[in-house]
Design an enzyme around this catalytic site. Sequence first.
Site, mmCIF file in Angstrom:
data_model
loop_
_atom_site.group_PDB
_atom_site.id
_atom_site.type_symbol
_atom_site.label_atom_id
_atom_site.label_comp_id
_atom_site.label_asym_id
_atom_site.label_seq_id
_atom_site.Cartn_x
_atom_site.Cartn_y
_atom_site.Cartn_z
ATOM 1 N N ASP A 6 4.033 -5.752 32.654
ATOM 2 C CA ASP A 6 3.811 -5.735 34.100
ATOM 3 C C ASP A 6 5.142 -6.081 34.745
ATOM 4 O O ASP A 6 5.583 -7.231 34.705
ATOM 5 C CB ASP A 6 2.725 -6.754 34.485
ATOM 6 N N LYS A 63 11.989 -4.508 42.843
ATOM 7 C CA LYS A 63 10.965 -3.464 42.729
ATOM 8 C C LYS A 63 10.746 -2.741 44.057
ATOM 9 O O LYS A 63 10.418 -1.560 44.086
ATOM 10 C CB LYS A 63 9.676 -4.112 42.262
ATOM 11 N N GLU A 145 -1.117 -0.091 38.363
ATOM 12 C CA GLU A 145 -1.478 -1.509 38.263
ATOM 13 C C GLU A 145 -2.971 -1.774 38.462
ATOM 14 O O GLU A 145 -3.580 -2.478 37.653
ATOM 15 C CB GLU A 145 -0.610 -2.335 39.207
ATOM 16 N N ASP A 168 -5.538 -5.210 44.752
ATOM 17 C CA ASP A 168 -4.364 -5.811 44.116
ATOM 18 C C ASP A 168 -3.296 -6.088 45.177
ATOM 19 O O ASP A 168 -2.609 -5.185 45.635
ATOM 20 C CB ASP A 168 -3.833 -4.848 43.037
HETATM 21 N N1 ATP Z 1 -1.710 -20.057 45.533
HETATM 22 C C1 ATP Z 1 -1.099 -19.092 46.207
HETATM 23 N N2 ATP Z 1 -1.336 -18.921 47.519
HETATM 24 C C2 ATP Z 1 -0.717 -17.953 48.213
HETATM 25 N N3 ATP Z 1 0.155 -17.078 47.673
HETATM 26 C C3 ATP Z 1 0.426 -17.190 46.360
HETATM 27 C C4 ATP Z 1 -0.180 -18.184 45.560
HETATM 28 N N4 ATP Z 1 0.283 -18.028 44.297
HETATM 29 C C5 ATP Z 1 1.137 -16.978 44.324
HETATM 30 N N5 ATP Z 1 1.229 -16.483 45.561
HETATM 31 C C6 ATP Z 1 2.055 -15.358 46.028
HETATM 32 O O1 ATP Z 1 1.757 -14.232 45.233
HETATM 33 C C7 ATP Z 1 2.909 -13.394 45.161
HETATM 34 C C8 ATP Z 1 3.183 -13.040 43.734
HETATM 35 O O2 ATP Z 1 2.069 -12.435 43.202
HETATM 36 P P1 ATP Z 1 2.125 -11.581 41.869
HETATM 37 O O3 ATP Z 1 2.789 -12.359 40.795
HETATM 38 O O4 ATP Z 1 0.790 -11.062 41.642
HETATM 39 O O5 ATP Z 1 3.094 -10.427 42.368
HETATM 40 P P2 ATP Z 1 3.863 -9.361 41.509
HETATM 41 O O6 ATP Z 1 2.972 -8.836 40.461
HETATM 42 O O7 ATP Z 1 5.158 -9.919 41.088
HETATM 43 O O8 ATP Z 1 4.136 -8.283 42.627
HETATM 44 P P3 ATP Z 1 3.679 -6.746 42.764
HETATM 45 O O9 ATP Z 1 2.441 -6.572 41.979
HETATM 46 O O10 ATP Z 1 3.496 -6.566 44.224
HETATM 47 O O11 ATP Z 1 4.829 -5.986 42.257
HETATM 48 C C9 ATP Z 1 4.037 -14.145 45.812
HETATM 49 O O12 ATP Z 1 4.218 -13.627 47.123
HETATM 50 C C10 ATP Z 1 3.537 -15.579 45.830
HETATM 51 O O13 ATP Z 1 4.107 -16.288 46.896
HETATM 52 MG MG MG Z 2 1.511 -7.302 40.352
#
Ligand code: ATP
Ligand code: MG
Lengths: 539, 186
Positions: A6, A63, A145, A168
């Site tokens: 991922d 990304k 995804e 998502d």
């Molecule tokens: N407890 C929480 N409350 C609010 N936001 C959160 C919390 N935990 C994580 N986040 C937010 O979630 C986001 C990251 O999520 P995730 O890891 O799913 O994204 P990613 O997979 O890296 O991104 P994408 O799928 O969009 O490419 C960040 O913006 C982070 O600030």
């Molecule tokens: Mg993601």
Amino acid sequence: MIVGIDLGTTNSLIGAMDAGFPVLFADKDGGRLTPSLVFIPDEGEPVAGRQAAQHAEAIFSVKRQMGNAKVESNREGGLLKKAIAPEEVAAVILKKLKADAERASGQPVERAVITVPAYFNEAQRAATKRAGELAGFTVERLLSEPTAAALAYGLDRLGEKSKVAVYDFGGGTFDVSVLELGEGVFHVLSTHGDTHLGGDDLDAALAAKFGISRAEAADGKKDPSGAGFSESDFSATCLSIIERTRGHCLRSLHDAGLKAGDIEEVILVGGVTRMPLVREFVREVFGREPNLSQHPDEAVALGAVIQAGILDGSVQNVTLLDVTPLSLGIETFGGLMNVLIPRNTTIPCKAGEMFTNAAIHQEAMKISILQGEREMAADNWKLGEFSIPFTPAARGLVRIGVQFELDANGLLHVLGRDVATGDDITFAIRSAVEVSDEAVEKMLADSLEHAFEDMDDRQFVEAGLKADEMLPAVDTALQRLGSAVTGEEREAVAAWVEKVTEAREARSLRRLKAALGGLDAATEPLAARLVEAVMDGKL
Amino acid sequence: MKDCFALLGVPQRPLLDEKGLKSAYFRLAAECHPDAEGGDTDKFRELQEAYQTLKDPVFRLRHLAGVVFDSLGDSSRPSPQSDLFLQVGQVLQATKAFRLRREKSQSALARAVMISEGVKVREELGAVTEAVEQALREARVALGLLDKRWPRVAPEELLTLASGWRYLTRWQTELSGAEFGLMLEA
Ligand SMILES: Nc1ncnc2c1ncn2[C@@H]1O[C@H](COP(=O)(O)OP(=O)(O)OP(=O)(O)O)[C@@H](O)[C@H]1O
Ligand SMILES: [Mg+2]
């Protein structure tokens, strides 16, 4: 062994099937989440993840720039010394993950399934594949995804039949997909999304609202009261962003031919879905409690691992029928888009069209390939332009077949065939990047040239149009609101109306703009009252 | 002409059991999907096309006419239900004009004045949508009746029903598209 990855905007993960179960690998610090940060030093090897996090000049959210020509700024918004292609930056993250997987599994890792937002277009997908290759992988599959998350959800429910939606909301991208599960088949019915909508946008909005840094905002949204945000300001700011996912949910349902009530589970994934505000919003849109059974950070990676298992045979009796998110077509004579493969068509798929020559001396045919949902060709992404050469012949005699093939990665292959000679011509899709650099510059140059030519005239015409719109609106509003407008308000509005009329007669742009601004301000309370009255059903 | 009914192993008739069709499709798709052992991309695409054809009543009826009667119909398509056609056209135009005006609007006051008009446009859209849906329900009944008489059915009957149905679904899509526009841009 094929690994599943991922590649997230904020966090990235890697794993593989182990004794029939998908597992994720930890790195040497023991963490399964690798922050998607990259630091490129002036000298020496680039680093990714927690090691990069220590550097203020690290590059984040690369990304969101996939498919662009270059990354130019770092975490602090500072310019990079040397611009670099986004896929090269992403490759640093993938290399780090590869090393983690090799360490954890004790064997070399060469083949990978990498996830992409469902709504990624051709250029963004191609760049992701290229990133994988730069990191030394053979990219066996690009997987959407939300589809991956559905695999993770459905793997131990293979016997059941159901319709599910996956919502998502990650750090940088938003996707929603509607699927039908049954008899081991995961059938994606529709997908929608926004590749530039995510936690990053919430952070930016909160930072602007509360005058704090982006990093403070990112932490603050996890614990708003602890951060000292006023509750109403916090929710209003966040909701203005969250609300942007509504249309995608509705469109996705519509494309699937379903109503919210037909959906049996709404699966939440992505870090942002931890927010109570988001959960509340989803509950309202779909009219049901969201399903929280999936780990918001890990479900997508686990799904990538399962797809890797399907490909290497370690997962059996599971079939994935995914779709292409965006329509593909060609430009027709009138500058319109002629769709050959409509969005939400199951992939892999094929479609073709025959063309004929329009004139005797014609020696080649030019074909523009488009991706998107807009009617006008120019409003869609142009993936490439091909010229197919042929031997001139009488009008209508030359017949050229053009075939589009979408592979299981959602990547396009185009084949042209001269029917008379049977000659095949294949085209590599020129990456949109190369096209855009010059094209964008030219577009900019053109628009600047014209901008100075007639700026004042145009502005006066525009302001005039606004006056044409406002003056009758003022009459209607005063009439409809009747006694709900105070005498004082009436006087103020009347005074500005007079100023607008005068400025217009005098043809003074400066005065007209000022008067319109004043009228806007004076009528603001009236507009609010009108909206309220309609909402209350009084008008 | 290839026979989509045979390819999916379902009965060759106007009305198909949706569940049975889907189940046959899932089973065959699992067999020939390129990711499966012994899968075959070309076979998969063929299956895909056949399923798309049979799933949609319009394509299915036309295909049935072609396979069974070797009849593709003449090119002079029957005209759509003319009163409904007019209603749909009018309401779509009114909606488009309203959306354009709202999009161009530059002041909060003008937009506020337009709200109640928007509500009205939406109501009109809703009424016409309901009329189209009613006509679709009637088409479904007609399909059921044809199926009861099967195979004592003339190919023209299949084609006429298909062509009326096609107009209805196209209108339905346009109407819901217009409604989305109204709702989401607001
Ligand atoms: N407890 C929480 N409350 C609010 N936001 C959160 C919390 N935990 C994580 N986040 C937010 O979630 C986001 C990251 O999520 P995730 O890891 O799913 O994204 P990613 O997979 O890296 O991104 P994408 O799928 O969009 O490419 C960040 O913006 C982070 O600030
Ligand atoms: Mg993601």
